[in-house]
Design a protein around this motif. Structure first.
Motif, short mmCIF file in Angstrom:
data_model
loop_
_atom_site.label_atom_id
_atom_site.label_comp_id
_atom_site.label_asym_id
_atom_site.label_seq_id
_atom_site.Cartn_x
_atom_site.Cartn_y
_atom_site.Cartn_z
N MET A 102 3.86 -7.84 -9.15
CA MET A 102 3.21 -7.55 -10.42
C MET A 102 2.28 -6.34 -10.31
N MET A 103 1.58 -6.23 -9.20
CA MET A 103 0.59 -5.16 -9.05
C MET A 103 1.11 -3.91 -8.35
N SER A 104 2.33 -3.95 -7.84
CA SER A 104 2.83 -2.81 -7.06
C SER A 104 2.80 -1.47 -7.81
N PRO A 105 3.03 -1.41 -9.11
CA PRO A 105 2.95 -0.10 -9.77
C PRO A 105 1.53 0.46 -9.85
N TYR A 106 0.54 -0.38 -9.68
CA TYR A 106 -0.85 0.05 -9.85
C TYR A 106 -1.59 0.27 -8.54
N CYS A 107 -1.01 -0.16 -7.44
CA CYS A 107 -1.72 -0.12 -6.15
C CYS A 107 -1.25 1.04 -5.29
#
Length: 116
Positions: A102-107
């Motif tokens: 879920m967070m991979s695009p933002y991290c």
């Protein structure tokens, strides 16, 4: 943001015991802190609020679930009573994986697919 993460984690966990809720709150704070530190430069938690809240609550639930010795056992033997702690439950690993995706695009770390 922390209160939203805690509210979602509490809802998903179904926990009502005050001591357990205090522990869940600690894990929520740790998840918020860790995820905030991993955000790409220029992004804030508000930029990805829905995914951030969901992901942090899943990370907190994964950590919380591993504190329960009844669900984190590798072996239980009744004769001569043997309880051997496990290396982490499958459910906790699944929760962490979903949170990471879920967070991979933002991290800044981790792997994600991007368009060319």
């Amino acid at each position: 943001m922390m209160e939203q993460v805690f509210a979602q984690a509490k809802l998903l966990s179904g926990v009502e015991d005050e001591q357990q809720l205090a522990l869940l709150r600690i894990f929520c704070q740790a998840a918020v802190t860790a995820l905030t530190a991993r955000l790409r430069d220029g992004l804030t938690t508000a930029d990805c609020a829905a995914d951030f809240i969901a992901s942090a609550s899943l990370f907190a639930l994964a950590a919380f679930s591993e504190t329960d010795p009844t669900t984190n056992c590798q072996q239980i033997q009744l004769g001569d009573v043997t309880v051997r702690p496990g290396s982490g439950s499958a459910a906790a690993k699944c929760l962490r994986y979903q949170a990471e995706m879920m967070m991979s695009p933002y991290c800044t770390d981790g792997f994600s697919f991007r368009g060319v």
